[in-house]
Motif scaffolding. Structure first.
Motif, PDB file in Angstrom:
ATOM      1  N   ILE A 141      -7.539  -7.262   2.760  1.00  0.00           N
ATOM      2  CA  ILE A 141      -7.335  -6.006   3.480  1.00  0.00           C
ATOM      3  C   ILE A 141      -6.872  -6.373   4.873  1.00  0.00           C
ATOM      4  N   ASP A 142      -5.689  -5.881   5.217  1.00  0.00           N
ATOM      5  CA  ASP A 142      -5.096  -6.193   6.510  1.00  0.00           C
ATOM      6  C   ASP A 142      -4.920  -4.885   7.266  1.00  0.00           C
ATOM      7  N   ARG A 143      -5.671  -4.745   8.341  1.00  0.00           N
ATOM      8  CA  ARG A 143      -5.661  -3.460   9.051  1.00  0.00           C
ATOM      9  C   ARG A 143      -4.617  -3.378  10.148  1.00  0.00           C
ATOM     10  N   GLY A 144      -3.773  -4.395  10.248  1.00  0.00           N
ATOM     11  CA  GLY A 144      -2.746  -4.344  11.274  1.00  0.00           C
ATOM     12  C   GLY A 144      -2.852  -5.550  12.185  1.00  0.00           C
ATOM     13  N   SER A 145      -2.020  -5.560  13.205  1.00  0.00           N
ATOM     14  CA  SER A 145      -1.860  -6.781  13.996  1.00  0.00           C
ATOM     15  C   SER A 145      -3.126  -7.245  14.701  1.00  0.00           C
ATOM     16  N   ILE A 204       0.792 -13.776  -9.007  1.00  0.00           N
ATOM     17  CA  ILE A 204       1.110 -12.347  -8.950  1.00  0.00           C
ATOM     18  C   ILE A 204       0.790 -11.887  -7.535  1.00  0.00           C
ATOM     19  N   VAL A 205       1.664 -11.076  -6.976  1.00  0.00           N
ATOM     20  CA  VAL A 205       1.362 -10.443  -5.688  1.00  0.00           C
ATOM     21  C   VAL A 205       1.662  -8.953  -5.818  1.00  0.00           C
ATOM     22  N   VAL A 206       0.668  -8.129  -5.496  1.00  0.00           N
ATOM     23  CA  VAL A 206       0.886  -6.684  -5.448  1.00  0.00           C
ATOM     24  C   VAL A 206       0.421  -6.198  -4.086  1.00  0.00           C
ATOM     25  N   ASP A 207       1.287  -5.492  -3.383  1.00  0.00           N
ATOM     26  CA  ASP A 207       0.950  -4.919  -2.079  1.00  0.00           C
ATOM     27  C   ASP A 207       0.803  -3.414  -2.199  1.00  0.00           C
ATOM     28  N   PHE A 208      -0.261  -2.903  -1.623  1.00  0.00           N
ATOM     29  CA  PHE A 208      -0.399  -1.453  -1.474  1.00  0.00           C
ATOM     30  C   PHE A 208      -0.466  -1.169   0.012  1.00  0.00           C
ATOM     31  N   ASP A 209       0.550  -0.485   0.526  1.00  0.00           N
ATOM     32  CA  ASP A 209       0.562  -0.116   1.929  1.00  0.00           C
ATOM     33  C   ASP A 209       0.086   1.324   2.044  1.00  0.00           C
ATOM     34  N   ARG A 231      -2.815  -2.569   4.876  1.00  0.00           N
ATOM     35  CA  ARG A 231      -2.374  -3.039   3.580  1.00  0.00           C
ATOM     36  C   ARG A 231      -3.511  -3.655   2.777  1.00  0.00           C
ATOM     37  N   PHE A 232      -3.483  -3.340   1.489  1.00  0.00           N
ATOM     38  CA  PHE A 232      -4.353  -4.026   0.546  1.00  0.00           C
ATOM     39  C   PHE A 232      -3.443  -4.909  -0.298  1.00  0.00           C
ATOM     40  N   GLN A 233      -3.782  -6.194  -0.380  1.00  0.00           N
ATOM     41  CA  GLN A 233      -2.965  -7.085  -1.198  1.00  0.00           C
ATOM     42  C   GLN A 233      -3.819  -7.755  -2.264  1.00  0.00           C
ATOM     43  N   LEU A 234      -3.323  -7.714  -3.489  1.00  0.00           N
ATOM     44  CA  LEU A 234      -3.961  -8.431  -4.584  1.00  0.00           C
ATOM     45  C   LEU A 234      -3.065  -9.610  -4.936  1.00  0.00           C
ATOM     46  N   GLN A 235      -3.666 -10.798  -5.036  1.00  0.00           N
ATOM     47  CA  GLN A 235      -2.867 -11.985  -5.338  1.00  0.00           C
ATOM     48  C   GLN A 235      -3.618 -12.883  -6.306  1.00  0.00           C
ATOM     49  N   THR A 236      -2.904 -13.360  -7.331  1.00  0.00           N
ATOM     50  CA  THR A 236      -3.511 -14.349  -8.222  1.00  0.00           C
ATOM     51  C   THR A 236      -2.790 -15.669  -8.043  1.00  0.00           C
ATOM     52  N   ARG A 287      -8.988  -8.982   9.533  1.00  0.00           N
ATOM     53  CA  ARG A 287      -8.449  -9.174   8.208  1.00  0.00           C
ATOM     54  C   ARG A 287      -9.634  -9.571   7.347  1.00  0.00           C
ATOM     55  N   TYR A 288      -9.729  -8.984   6.176  1.00  0.00           N
ATOM     56  CA  TYR A 288     -10.843  -9.307   5.298  1.00  0.00           C
ATOM     57  C   TYR A 288     -10.309  -9.805   3.973  1.00  0.00           C
ATOM     58  N   GLN A 289     -10.865 -10.920   3.476  1.00  0.00           N
ATOM     59  CA  GLN A 289     -10.433 -11.389   2.170  1.00  0.00           C
ATOM     60  C   GLN A 289     -11.628 -11.658   1.269  1.00  0.00           C
TER      61      GLN A 289
END
Ligand SMILES: [Zn+2]
Length: 329
Positions: A127-131, A83-88, A69-74, A135-137
């Motif tokens: 960027i969350d690559r799974g369990s 704002i939260v937008v998730d792209f899975d 998942r890629f997540q954008l958050q303001t 995780r990269y922010q």
């Protein structure tokens, strides 16, 4: 009759301009973003900002080459607080915004620009690559700018990749119906030799104007990137959202003299990840007392997903029984 642009909406089109050492992606969101924005019923000003955030999220998230998942958050101090937008990966998007309706309404129509609605704060990209993977922010400040500026700053500071982003949102009126559209274009300069990627500093800092070392701080930008930037800067908002201008046509218009290659189109769809199981797992993270407080007058716990507005009605007895079993007490 088949519309000329059929199949072009809700998709990302990767491209390369090899003569300029540039690569990028163009995105068109039609029904996907319209579904998200209309279901939330946000004020138009909020809907437009969330539409831009969604287009940016798809441009960035669609580069993921793995499941994740890629997540954008303001988070900021303007009328739109969050704002939260998730792209899975590979193709699912969902989005939500939290805002102060009175402050949004108080803004003059002319002041309803993205920068004013966001205010100051920060934009985080995760960027969350799974369990069990990393995780990269990356975080960039929102300082009275819009998403395009924040993206430029992020790529300059964190990735050191010369990047140009364009975003646009529009409402379309057709056959008496209104619908939202969003579009975006991301172009990056990726030459083989990293020395060619040098960019002048954003601010020359404390060095006074006219001081010789101030000029020395600024390396000349590569000619190829100067040319690519100039071409991208000719893109007008309406070209990014016009249903009759496909991404292919826009890219051809911009880069045909240099030759542009497009790759396989990647579809995007509106889809939320919420489910009864996930809601139940979330309930398990609250204390028994907190769960008791959630029970409404009708004896049910009612949870509404803030992304897709789906409602979950839970019977407290069932919740306690399931959570008790899972937790083993
Ligand atoms: Zn949902």
């Amino acid at each position: 009759m088949t519309p000329p642009n059929e199949g072009a909406d809700d998709a990302v089109l990767p491209f390369a301009v090899e003569a300029l050492d540039c690569r990028g992606r163009a995105v068109r969101l039609g029904p996907a973003i319209d579904t998200i924005l209309h279901r939330h019923g946000y004020p138009d000003a909020v809907a437009r900002v969330l539409g831009e955030a969604a287009a940016l999220t798809v441009l960035l998230g669609s580069s993921l080459k793995f499941e994740g998942r890629f997540q954008l958050q303001t988070k900021s101090d303007g009328p739109i607080e969050m704002i939260v937008v998730d792209f899975d990966a590979p193709d699912r998007i969902r989005a939500t915004a939290r805002f102060d309706a009175e402050r949004v309404a108080a803004l003059d129509a002319g002041a309803r620009r993205t920068a004013n609605l966001l205010g100051n704060g920060h934009l985080a990209m995760t960027i969350d690559r799974g369990s069990d993977a990393s995780r990269y922010q990356g975080v960039v400040a929102l300082e009275g700018g819009d998403f395009e500026e924040a993206a430029h700053q992020y790529f300059r500071q964190s990735e050191q990749i010369p990047t140009r982003v364009r975003l646009a949102v529009a409402e379309q009126f057709e056959n008496g119906a209104r619908s939202y559209r969003a579009g975006g274009l991301l172009t990056q300069f990726l030459p083989v030799s990293p020395e060619r990627m040098r960019q002048p500093d954003l601010s020359p800092g404390d060095i006074p104007e006219g001081h010789p070392s101030r000029d020395m701080e600024e390396p000349a930008e590569d000619d190829a990137w100067v040319e690519a930037k100039a071409l991208v800067d000719t893109v007008e908002d309406h070209e990014l959202v016009d249903p009759n201008v496909s991404s292919e046509r826009l890219l051809y218009r911009l880069f045909h003299q240099r030759g542009v290659r497009v790759f396989e189109r990647q579809p995007v769809r509106e889809s939320c990840r919420c489910s009864q199981d996930r809601v139940m797992a979330m309930m398990g993270r609250f204390s028994r007392e907190d769960r008791a407080d959630m029970v409404g007058d009708d004896g049910q716990i009612r949870i509404t997903c803030e992304f897709c507005s789906r409602r979950y009605d839970l019977d407290p007895k069932t919740v306690e029984a399931e959570i008790g079993t899972e937790a083993g007490h």
